[in-house]
Design a protein around this motif. Sequence first.
Motif: not given
Length: 346
Positions: A204-220
């Motif tokens: 369950r912690d996998t998405l929490v760990q990677l969420a910042p990278f996903l969010l920055v990638g989406v915004l870029v």
Amino acid sequence: MESTLTQVTDVPSVASARAAKRWISLGIGAAVLATAIVLSVAVGSRTLGPGIVWQVLWHPDDSAASDIVHQLRLPRTLLGIGVGAALGLAGTVMQALTRNPLAEPGLLGVSLGASTGVVVAVAFLGIGSATGYVWFAFIGAALVSAAVFGLGGSGRVTPERLVLAGVSLTSVLGAIIWAVLVTNRAAFDRYRHWDVGSLADRERDTLVQLAPFLLVGVLVALALGRQLNALSLGDESAAALGAHPGRIRALGILAVTLLCGAATAACGPIWFLGLAVPYAARLLAGADLRWILAYSLILGPALLLASDVLGRVLVAPAELPVGVVTAFLGAPLFIALCRRRKLSEL
């Protein structure tokens, strides 16, 4: 003169109609995504009715239905939304950078870079948990992307150089991975569980760990829409419009690395999603990459969740990993695209 004036006044009305059509299609896509989310939470080896899902979703209790929704299906659905959006956007950016409608995120070696990181973590460091080797997968993807840009970017950066560098590194990394795995049985057993590409059995912690990278990638990725439109005209035309092709490609590769690297690290390689989603988005949105990116953000998770649900019901009570389902669905599409005579007009 009258006919000329009529044609001029017709242009805004045509543009308005096209924009309205795009917004309507985007709303339909959002409705499809909402339906896929509901099915993802409700359907499985034990199917739950909408009323039960709604009840336990807002009022969790000690029932089996509540445990299924909150402990298993809701985290799995949220992971599917994040990974699907990431792969859809990464595929769109990848195709825009290479100006190739057959390109997909693995073309730059991002997926193989993540796989290499997992093999190193499992075989040489003895890491067996997903939350442990997920970081090695992400670091491997980032390093390979940087190497591709370094090798393909010496001198003038071109799509051809990037693709050749990616294919070359992919071949080398594939040989290294299997050289390690065939000599280490324990590493192979752990690696194959990750390499199949699945939303199930992920911590369950996998998405929490990677969420910042996903969010920055989406915004870029979303911020690059207008610049990618300029790049699609060619480097010289883009430069004449005030764009900087080298900077656009660097930011594009950064977005692909963050999105595809994080998604692959979380779930393993999921093939063809980054190919199918941009193609579908292009059919709906036309050539404007700003709209294609918006559609990809919605269609990516919708397709991934639908594939995951399909994998649950096809061989119930067992499950097919979502990576297997997307491969079955994507392979015919890939063949059809290759056979098109006017592929360059996509």
